[in-house]
Design a protein around this motif. Structure first.
Motif, PDB file in Angstrom:
ATOM      1  N   SER A 176      63.348  31.531  62.271  1.00 14.97           N
ATOM      2  CA  SER A 176      62.613  32.497  61.469  1.00 14.97           C
ATOM      3  C   SER A 176      61.406  32.958  61.641  1.00 14.97           C
ATOM      4  N   MET A 177      61.005  32.805  62.900  1.00 16.51           N
ATOM      5  CA  MET A 177      59.687  33.510  63.519  1.00 16.51           C
ATOM      6  C   MET A 177      59.860  34.765  63.890  1.00 16.51           C
ATOM      7  N   ILE A 178      58.805  35.522  63.205  1.00 16.63           N
ATOM      8  CA  ILE A 178      58.877  36.924  63.409  1.00 16.63           C
ATOM      9  C   ILE A 178      58.017  37.486  64.439  1.00 16.63           C
ATOM     10  N   ALA A 179      56.981  36.787  64.680  1.00 14.37           N
ATOM     11  CA  ALA A 179      55.951  37.232  65.450  1.00 14.37           C
ATOM     12  C   ALA A 179      54.954  35.961  66.019  1.00 14.37           C
ATOM     13  N   LYS A 180      54.209  36.326  67.004  1.00 18.44           N
ATOM     14  CA  LYS A 180      53.301  34.909  67.368  1.00 18.44           C
ATOM     15  C   LYS A 180      51.806  35.600  67.620  1.00 18.44           C
ATOM     16  N   LEU A 181      50.727  35.186  66.836  1.00 15.55           N
ATOM     17  CA  LEU A 181      49.603  35.574  66.887  1.00 15.55           C
ATOM     18  C   LEU A 181      48.875  34.691  68.002  1.00 15.55           C
ATOM     19  N   ILE A 182      48.033  35.302  69.147  1.00 10.81           N
ATOM     20  CA  ILE A 182      47.521  34.364  70.059  1.00 10.81           C
ATOM     21  C   ILE A 182      45.943  34.864  70.058  1.00 10.81           C
ATOM     22  N   VAL A 183      44.984  33.813  69.929  1.00 12.51           N
ATOM     23  CA  VAL A 183      43.600  34.223  69.752  1.00 12.51           C
ATOM     24  C   VAL A 183      42.824  33.464  70.876  1.00 12.51           C
ATOM     25  N   TRP A 184      41.799  34.234  71.557  1.00 10.98           N
ATOM     26  CA  TRP A 184      41.103  33.601  72.545  1.00 10.98           C
ATOM     27  C   TRP A 184      39.701  33.504  72.155  1.00 10.98           C
ATOM     28  N   GLY A 185      38.981  32.469  72.550  1.00  9.03           N
ATOM     29  CA  GLY A 185      37.473  32.727  72.499  1.00  9.03           C
ATOM     30  C   GLY A 185      36.703  31.726  73.398  1.00  9.03           C
ATOM     31  N   GLY A 186      35.477  32.086  73.465  1.00  9.25           N
ATOM     32  CA  GLY A 186      34.771  31.285  74.643  1.00  9.25           C
ATOM     33  C   GLY A 186      34.749  29.928  74.610  1.00  9.25           C
ATOM     34  N   ASP A 187      34.928  29.381  73.349  1.00  9.72           N
ATOM     35  CA  ASP A 187      35.019  28.024  73.199  1.00  9.72           C
ATOM     36  C   ASP A 187      35.946  27.791  71.835  1.00  9.72           C
ATOM     37  N   ARG A 188      36.199  26.563  71.401  1.00 10.41           N
ATOM     38  CA  ARG A 188      37.136  26.229  70.416  1.00 10.41           C
ATOM     39  C   ARG A 188      36.469  26.995  68.965  1.00 10.41           C
ATOM     40  N   ASP A 189      35.162  26.785  68.795  1.00  6.88           N
ATOM     41  CA  ASP A 189      34.535  27.275  67.648  1.00  6.88           C
ATOM     42  C   ASP A 189      34.649  28.762  67.446  1.00  6.88           C
ATOM     43  N   GLU A 190      34.453  29.548  68.699  1.00  7.18           N
ATOM     44  CA  GLU A 190      34.721  30.819  68.693  1.00  7.18           C
ATOM     45  C   GLU A 190      36.032  31.254  68.242  1.00  7.18           C
ATOM     46  N   CYS A 191      37.052  30.618  68.684  1.00  6.72           N
ATOM     47  CA  CYS A 191      38.337  30.580  68.634  1.00  6.72           C
ATOM     48  C   CYS A 191      38.738  30.819  67.299  1.00  6.72           C
ATOM     49  N   ILE A 192      38.494  29.522  66.660  1.00  9.30           N
ATOM     50  CA  ILE A 192      38.733  29.363  65.262  1.00  9.30           C
ATOM     51  C   ILE A 192      38.032  30.566  64.352  1.00  9.30           C
ATOM     52  N   ALA A 193      36.951  30.904  64.626  1.00 12.56           N
ATOM     53  CA  ALA A 193      36.300  32.010  63.855  1.00 12.56           C
ATOM     54  C   ALA A 193      37.075  33.286  64.276  1.00 12.56           C
ATOM     55  N   ARG A 194      37.318  33.716  65.478  1.00  9.75           N
ATOM     56  CA  ARG A 194      37.877  34.650  65.718  1.00  9.75           C
ATOM     57  C   ARG A 194      39.413  34.749  64.823  1.00  9.75           C
TER      58      ARG A 194
END
Length: 598
Positions: free
Chosen positions: A385-403
């Motif tokens: 059922s997977m149609i895509a993957k979203l990969i997000v990078w941030g300078g640290d975990r907090d920024e990664c979550i916000a982004r």
């Protein structure tokens, strides 16, 4: 470097591999089933070949069909991606023995050693890698399970030799469950991996799932690329992956990385792979080796800057790794969100069809999307059922979550249900944000009503495609000659639209029926008994009752395989089985009749 590579897979991973090939100036060849004739990976490739009908066993898993396509296309290498034939040692050996074709992956011998869990446990133990207490020989007798329980206690995990991701694993909570769970694990192993051999492990109650990415060349060099935390799981299926792990300190991180590297080096492994561990109370235990690229490899690429797929190609071509272990640096934090066509509020039930009326993925700094679908494409439901993957990078975990919150808010999909609302919920969940979740969190602790609220608030729902009666001037057609796919453009002035379905690229084709047997959708119901329907699309693994049999509430009627998992369909009340509408091997859709009870 290779001249032309056949990617023996489909969807986003096939496109991912092809992109790496293109950057290395390597030609690409796609294979496709009838269900995937308009797939995104087919559009992307330089050439494409039909390998059979929708059923995977008759197309993507057909060794001879895939090799025949490789010979027709005159390729000099095959990349298997993940899933399908990626960890099939028999197929790898056939490729190794084929004239002029290189297997892009570990050797068939390594796959046999590390792909079978008992052999892998033995090899890792010999390399001084900690393992969970368990058996190194296959178990066939319920008494062996009982003896293990007496020595190590319950619960016990019974695992299929060829399993992974929760497939072929059953948990025995007490002695009364031994026989049923052993038989179920054996049956699932046979159904999914053509191997009913199982082994035992002590079942850890609240572990973190940590995996280490490795790459090894033909010159004896082995590097690890840090770890990923894959603890957020539903029924042992990963949902969100991240790296580095918020649960490890520097000392534990170093010990796990070196253990993975040491274990792989001791087995003379070559190419990319992943060593998986369970971590509990500051200790780590070897779980398994995945002898392939993984879905979540993108997380490691984002935090190391190392293109793992390119290195798979280079290593297979005989190149030596160009970096030392000390050169591998972890920069920032990354998360991967599997964009599955599922309704999380309905127990993550997979979509049964639909068209991407709107498909507008996010962008911006630190945002990567790996996909193959485009707006207007019809959803193919014959596989996962997977149609895509979203990969997000941030300078640290907090920024990664916000982004990530921002990127998921931007991700606009209409026409099918997805688990984007669930992902948005998790990024506001206190336990996940604090990094305190374990592998049991989703199944045992998260309040289900919160998922329903998220779906109601952020879900777009499935929509019916609007009728489009306008005239079409330019058309694209797909034709096959000798099994090879060609795109033909035709311009017609003043011609009416053709009476067939159209995909997003304009290619006109009707989608074939994916069913492999006559399921219960068109069955005439006899009498006025209670009808037991399929709760999801899947394949009938077994029918546990016979007509005329008396059953009680809670008895298993049918075992249905869906989303790579066994699902017991049980009776909601007692009664007599008056009609059985399916048989083993049938494909069924959601709502199809399975059993009638009176």
């Amino acid at each position: 470097m290779f001249r032309k590579v056949l990617v023996a897979n489909r969807g986003e991973i096939a496109v991912r591999v092809m992109r790496a090939c293109e950057e290395l100036n390597v030609g690409t060849v796609a294979i496709y089933s009838e269900a995937d004739k308009d797939g995104g990976h087919v559009r992307y490739a330089d050439e494409a070949y039909n390998v059979g009908p929708a059923r995977a066993a008759d197309s993507y898993l057909d060794h001879d069909a895939v090799l025949e396509a490789a010979k027709k296309a005159d390729v000099d290498a095959i990349h298997p991606g993940y899933g399908f034939l990626a960890e099939n040692a028999a197929f790898a050996r056939k490729v190794e023995e084929a004239d002029g074709i290189t297997w892009i992956g570990p050797s068939s011998e390594s796959m046999e050693t590390l792909g079978e869990k008992t052999k892998a446990r033995t090899a890792m133990s010999a390399a001084d890698v900690p393992i969970v207490p368990g058996t190194t020989d296959p178990v066939t007798d319920p008494d062996e399970v009982r003896s293990f329980g007496e020595e190590h206690g319950y619960p016990i995990a019974i695992k299929a030799e060829g399993g992974g991701g929760g497939r072929g694993m059953k948990v025995v909570e007490d002695e009364s469950e031994v026989t049923d769970q052993l038989e179920s694990a054996q049956r699932e192993g046979e159904a999914y991996f053509d191997n009913d051999s199982v082994y035992l492990e002590r079942y850890l109650e609240s572990p973190r799932h940590i995996e280490v990415q490795i790459i090894a060349d033909q010159h004896g060099n082995v590097r690890h690329l840090g770890e990923r935390d894959c603890s957020l799981q539903r029924r042992h299926q990963k949902v969100i992956e991240e790296g580095p792990s918020p649960a490890l300190d520097d000392d534990l991180r170093e010990r796990i990385g070196e253990a993975a590297r040491r274990g792989v080096k001791a087995t003379d492994y070559v190419n990319a792979g992943t060593v998986e561990f369970l971590v509990e109370d500051g200790e780590f235990y070897f779980l398994e080796v995945n002898t392939r690229i993984q879905v979540e490899h993108c997380v490691t690429e984002e935090i190391t800057g190392i293109d793992i797929v390119k290195w798979q190609l280079r290593v297979a071509a005989g190149e030596e790794l160009a970096f030392e272990q000390d050169d591998v640096e972890i920069d920032g934090h990354a998360m991967e969100f599997r964009i599955n066509a599922e309704n999380a509020a309905n127990d993550f039930a997979p979509a049964t069809g639909g068209t991407l009326e709107t498909y507008d993925p996010p962008g911006g700094v630190g945002v990567r999307v790996d996909d193959a679908l485009r707006q207007g494409d019809e959803l193919v439901t014959d596989y996962d059922s997977m149609i895509a993957k979203l990969i997000v990078w941030g300078g640290d975990r907090d920024e990664c979550i916000a982004r990530s919150i921002r990127a998921l808010r931007e991700y606009d999909i209409e026409g099918i249900e997805t688990i984007i609302p669930f992902h948005r919920l998790m990024l506001t969940d206190e336990t996940f944000v604090a990094g305190e979740h374990d592998t049991k969190y989703l199944d045992e602790e998260l309040d289900r009503s919160r998922i329903e609220q998220a779906q109601e608030q952020w879900g777009t729902g499935a929509t019916d495609a609007a009728d489009d009666d306008e005239e079409v001037v330019e058309r694209e057609f797909t034709v096959e000659v000798n099994g090879k796919r060609f795109e033909v453009e035709l311009e017609e002035r003043g011609a009416p639209a053709l009476p067939t379905a159209s995909n997003g690229s304009g290619a006109m084709a009707s989608r074939p029926d994916a069913a492999t047997g006559d399921a219960g959708g068109d069955v005439a119901i006899e009498g006025d008994g209670e009808v037991v329907d399929a709760e999801m699309q899947g394949t009938i693994l077994s029918v546990e009752v016979e007509e005329g049999e008396e059953v009680a509430a809670g008895d298993v009627l049918v075992v249905l395989e869906a989303m790579k998992m066994e699902n017991d369909i049980v009776a909601s009340r007692g009664g007599e089985v008056t009609q059985i509408a399916v048989e083993e091997g049938d494909s069924v859709d959601m709502g199809d009749t399975l059993i009638v009870l009176e």
